[in-house]
Each structure stands twice: as C-alpha cells, then as structure tokens.
Design an enzyme around this catalytic site. Structure first.
Site, PDB file in Angstrom:
ATOM      1  N   GLY A  84      14.665  -1.330 -47.908  1.00 36.21           N
ATOM      2  CA  GLY A  84      15.616  -1.940 -48.822  1.00 36.21           C
ATOM      3  C   GLY A  84      15.251  -1.636 -50.255  1.00 36.21           C
ATOM      4  O   GLY A  84      14.664  -0.596 -50.559  1.00 36.21           O
ATOM      5  N   ARG A  85      15.530  -2.580 -51.138  1.00 36.77           N
ATOM      6  CA  ARG A  85      15.352  -2.336 -52.565  1.00 36.77           C
ATOM      7  C   ARG A  85      13.900  -2.147 -52.958  1.00 36.77           C
ATOM      8  O   ARG A  85      13.606  -1.377 -53.868  1.00 36.77           O
ATOM      9  CB  ARG A  85      15.977  -3.480 -53.361  1.00 36.77           C
ATOM     10  CG  ARG A  85      15.351  -4.821 -53.100  1.00 36.77           C
ATOM     11  CD  ARG A  85      16.083  -5.989 -53.729  1.00 36.77           C
ATOM     12  NE  ARG A  85      15.300  -7.196 -53.547  1.00 36.77           N
ATOM     13  CZ  ARG A  85      14.384  -7.614 -54.392  1.00 36.77           C
ATOM     14  NH1 ARG A  85      14.151  -6.927 -55.501  1.00 36.77           N
ATOM     15  NH2 ARG A  85      13.689  -8.696 -54.165  1.00 36.77           N
ATOM     16  N   ARG A 111      16.323  -0.819 -39.697  1.00 37.44           N
ATOM     17  CA  ARG A 111      17.600  -0.755 -38.997  1.00 37.44           C
ATOM     18  C   ARG A 111      18.202   0.634 -39.179  1.00 37.44           C
ATOM     19  O   ARG A 111      17.890   1.341 -40.128  1.00 37.44           O
ATOM     20  CB  ARG A 111      18.543  -1.824 -39.526  1.00 37.44           C
ATOM     21  CG  ARG A 111      18.101  -3.254 -39.253  1.00 37.44           C
ATOM     22  CD  ARG A 111      19.064  -4.240 -39.866  1.00 37.44           C
ATOM     23  NE  ARG A 111      19.177  -4.033 -41.308  1.00 37.44           N
ATOM     24  CZ  ARG A 111      20.087  -4.613 -42.062  1.00 37.44           C
ATOM     25  NH1 ARG A 111      20.986  -5.426 -41.524  1.00 37.44           N
ATOM     26  NH2 ARG A 111      20.124  -4.386 -43.359  1.00 37.44           N
ATOM     27  N   ARG A 168       6.531 -11.386 -46.664  1.00 35.26           N
ATOM     28  CA  ARG A 168       6.382 -12.759 -46.192  1.00 35.26           C
ATOM     29  C   ARG A 168       5.451 -12.765 -44.992  1.00 35.26           C
ATOM     30  O   ARG A 168       5.585 -11.928 -44.076  1.00 35.26           O
ATOM     31  CB  ARG A 168       7.735 -13.369 -45.798  1.00 35.26           C
ATOM     32  CG  ARG A 168       8.711 -13.580 -46.940  1.00 35.26           C
ATOM     33  CD  ARG A 168       8.234 -14.620 -47.932  1.00 35.26           C
ATOM     34  NE  ARG A 168       9.210 -14.915 -48.973  1.00 35.26           N
ATOM     35  CZ  ARG A 168       9.356 -14.227 -50.095  1.00 35.26           C
ATOM     36  NH1 ARG A 168       8.580 -13.176 -50.322  1.00 35.26           N
ATOM     37  NH2 ARG A 168      10.263 -14.585 -50.993  1.00 35.26           N
ATOM     38  N   GLU A 215       1.369 -21.794 -47.945  1.00 35.67           N
ATOM     39  CA  GLU A 215       1.002 -21.587 -49.346  1.00 35.67           C
ATOM     40  C   GLU A 215       1.190 -22.891 -50.123  1.00 35.67           C
ATOM     41  O   GLU A 215       2.049 -23.693 -49.771  1.00 35.67           O
ATOM     42  CB  GLU A 215       1.860 -20.475 -49.958  1.00 35.67           C
ATOM     43  CG  GLU A 215       1.661 -19.123 -49.301  1.00 35.67           C
ATOM     44  CD  GLU A 215       2.482 -18.015 -49.977  1.00 35.67           C
ATOM     45  OE1 GLU A 215       3.129 -18.284 -51.024  1.00 35.67           O
ATOM     46  OE2 GLU A 215       2.480 -16.888 -49.468  1.00 35.67           O
ATOM     47  N   HIS A 222      -0.020 -14.410 -53.835  1.00 30.74           N
ATOM     48  CA  HIS A 222       1.443 -14.290 -53.928  1.00 30.74           C
ATOM     49  C   HIS A 222       1.873 -14.017 -55.372  1.00 30.74           C
ATOM     50  O   HIS A 222       2.634 -14.789 -55.975  1.00 30.74           O
ATOM     51  CB  HIS A 222       2.139 -15.543 -53.394  1.00 30.74           C
ATOM     52  CG  HIS A 222       3.541 -15.258 -52.924  1.00 30.74           C
ATOM     53  ND1 HIS A 222       4.197 -16.036 -52.020  1.00 30.74           N
ATOM     54  CD2 HIS A 222       4.406 -14.268 -53.252  1.00 30.74           C
ATOM     55  CE1 HIS A 222       5.412 -15.551 -51.794  1.00 30.74           C
ATOM     56  NE2 HIS A 222       5.559 -14.469 -52.546  1.00 30.74           N
TER      57      HIS A 222
END
Length: 331
Positions: free
Chosen positions: A153-154, A175, A236, A265, A285
């Site tokens: 993705g991005r 995908r 994640r 977290e 994070h």
C-alpha cells in the site's frame, strides 16, 4: 466548542503550525496516558470534540456512556480502539481520515532505520562500546539480498522503492491487485505466501489491521523463514499470531526481529520478552512520531473538527449517526 486532546506525551501539538486552525475554540491538552474510565470521564466531562492520537487510548462504551456532551471524535487512520457502535448509539460522530493518498514517509524511514540497526547490530554494538567492549559480533550487509514487502500500500510501496538504493531485490506478497501494482512498479510478486517467507532475507510488514488481517502472519509462516533472516514490524503487532514472534525467535527462525509495535501498548515493563532478547531491536511505536508527520496528520484531524463545527462533517465512519439530530450539529 470545547476540545480535548489526549496523550500528547511531549506537548507537541500546540507548537505545530496547524494548531492555529483551532483558534477561537477552548482546547485542553493532556500529556500523560490514562486508561482508567473514571479518571477519563472526569477529565472529559465537558468535552464536545475529542482528539485522539492514533490508538493510544481505548474509547469504549463504559466511557462513551458517561460523556454526555461529547459529539465528535476526530482522529486519523484505523480505529480498532474506538467502540463505533457505542458512539453511534450515543449520537457521537467518529471522523477519521484514512489518508490513502499520503504515504507516511516517517514510517518508511523508520522501517529502514530498523533494518540497518538490526542487520548491523547497531544498538548492541553501541551498548557494548559504552560498557568498555570493542566489536562484539559480525553483522550482515544488504546488497544482493532479498527484501520481502508484505502489503503493497502507501507505505509498503515507499519501503520497496528505498530498497533500490541498497542494491536489494524486492519480493512482494499482498492481495492480487496490490501484487499487480507492485509488478508494474518493477518488483517481483512472490509465487505463494509460503515461498515469500522461505526466500526473503528481510521481511517487512505493511498491512492495515482489521479482522481479515489479524493474525495473518502465523507461527507456520515464521517457521519458514531463514535462520539468518530479519522480520520487521512497524505496522501493528496483532498482524502476527499472538505470541508467535517470541516463540519463533526463541526457536531461531527468523534469526532476528526489529519491531516498533506491541500487542499491548505502552510497554513500560523492562522485562517484556522482546526487550530481553539480544536478537531484537525495539522502538516505542515512533514510526509516525515526527514533526513533519504530525503537521500532515493533525491538519486532517483539525480540519475534521472545523467541518463538524460548520455543520458539514467529513470522513465520517458511522454515517448513520448523521440522521440523528443529536449527532449532526455542534451544541
């Protein structure tokens, strides 16, 4: 309008240029992290618009039911930490830009920082040097090796593009439409998920977390990785089957990990199993935590508040609430 901002750990938001968008509103900023419902209910008693910084605070029904003046939650990205059904029931709009057209260069850059740190043992070598030791081991270089990008993705596309500067081959698993896009960009799609985990020297996860991707990386997947391979996760933690990464590292496949995200977290226990492993590089994070990223993200978040105040909410993830007078206009 009374606006509250939670979890601004370093009191950064008021220093951003985009913060001026909130001029004329009463803004209260909290810098500590609190999850206790009673404490949060007291702090947010008069709040009409609540600003969240990613998933730092869980917003569930027991809290929402006590916030009688709350009309809007404004944030950016995914929202597994928000009980959207409870918000809808209470007439609270949830606005969250999904920013599909704005790559997080900060997250992509941190990904590569973690790759280099892990492969060249930078944190371990630095700790040894501070302890009076010299060259505690031999790292690995990247040129000629294969980077696996899981999710194109991005962010995944940016990470893959950076690999060219290091002379790496790129293999993509995602995908079908994303694999096709990766191939158009000059990257090879893996022939199967099994082959992807078997062949790559470095695998970086770049998937959105939702019900279809939760636990998508299994213990069996990790067991296929090379004992010299590195797994990087700046997306994640629940993308990986719960407990599987620690167990896999203990078994030696993969041989290393570099992580920015955790199953719970914040991580405040120095005895967390990942923090105690010499073959793991950990950061708290911080993939999206840069001033540049904050300017982009919170411009969106504050624009959502302004749109609501103008009576035309945007990026609404529970549009059914707009049919209720309680959630349609500021009070």
């Amino acid at each position: 309008m009374k606006i509250s901002i939670l979890d601004d750990y370093h009191d950064t938001l008021r220093t951003l240029a985009c913060f001026r968008k909130l001029e004329g509103h009463a803004v209260e900023i909290w810098n500590d992290h609190v999850q206790d419902v009673g404490t949060l209910a007291g702090r947010l008693e008069h709040t009409e618009a609540l600003v969240l910084i990613r998933e730092r605070t869980q917003i569930r029904a027991p809290l929402i039911d006590r916030l009688h003046k709350l009309r809007l939650i404004s944030q950016r990205s995914v929202y597994p930490h928000i009980d959207v059904d409870a918000c809808t029931r209470r007439g609270v709009i949830v606005s969250s830009s999904q920013h599909a057209d704005t790559p997080s260069y900060g997250a992509a850059e941190l990904t590569w920082g973690l790759v280099l740190a892990a492969m060249r043992q930078i944190p371990q070598q630095m700790a040894a040097l501070k302890a009076g030791k010299w060259q505690i081991g031999v790292g690995s270089s990247l040129r000629g090796k294969t980077l696996g990008v899981y999710g194109y993705g991005r962010i995944g596309a940016v990470v893959a593009g950076y690999a060219k500067a290091f002379g790496m081959d790129v293999l993509v698993w995602a995908r079908e439409p994303s694999r096709a896009r990766a191939q158009t960009d000059g990257h090879a799609p893996a022939r199967s998920k099994e082959a992807f985990f078997e062949q790559c020297d470095v695998i970086s996860l770049h998937l959105r977390l939702n019900e279809s991707t939760r636990g998508i990386v299994t213990a069996e997947d990790l067991a296929r990785m090379k004992p010299t391979a590195l797994l990087v996760n700046t997306s994640r933690a629940p993308l990986i089957e719960r407990g599987a990464l620690v167990a896999a590292l203990q078994r030696g496949r993969p041989g290393m990990a570099a992580v920015d995200v955790y199953e719970e977290e914040p991580v405040l226990d120095p005895d967390h199993p990942l923090l105690r492993m010499d073959n793991v590089v950990c950061t708290p994070h911080i993939g999206y935590v840069s001033r540049d990223e904050y300017e982009i993200q919170f411009a969106d978040v504050f624009d959502q508040i302004l749109a609501y105040a103008a009576g035309a909410p945007i990026n609404v993830v529970n549009p059914e609430v707009l049919r209720s007078p309680a959630g349609h206009a500021p009070r």
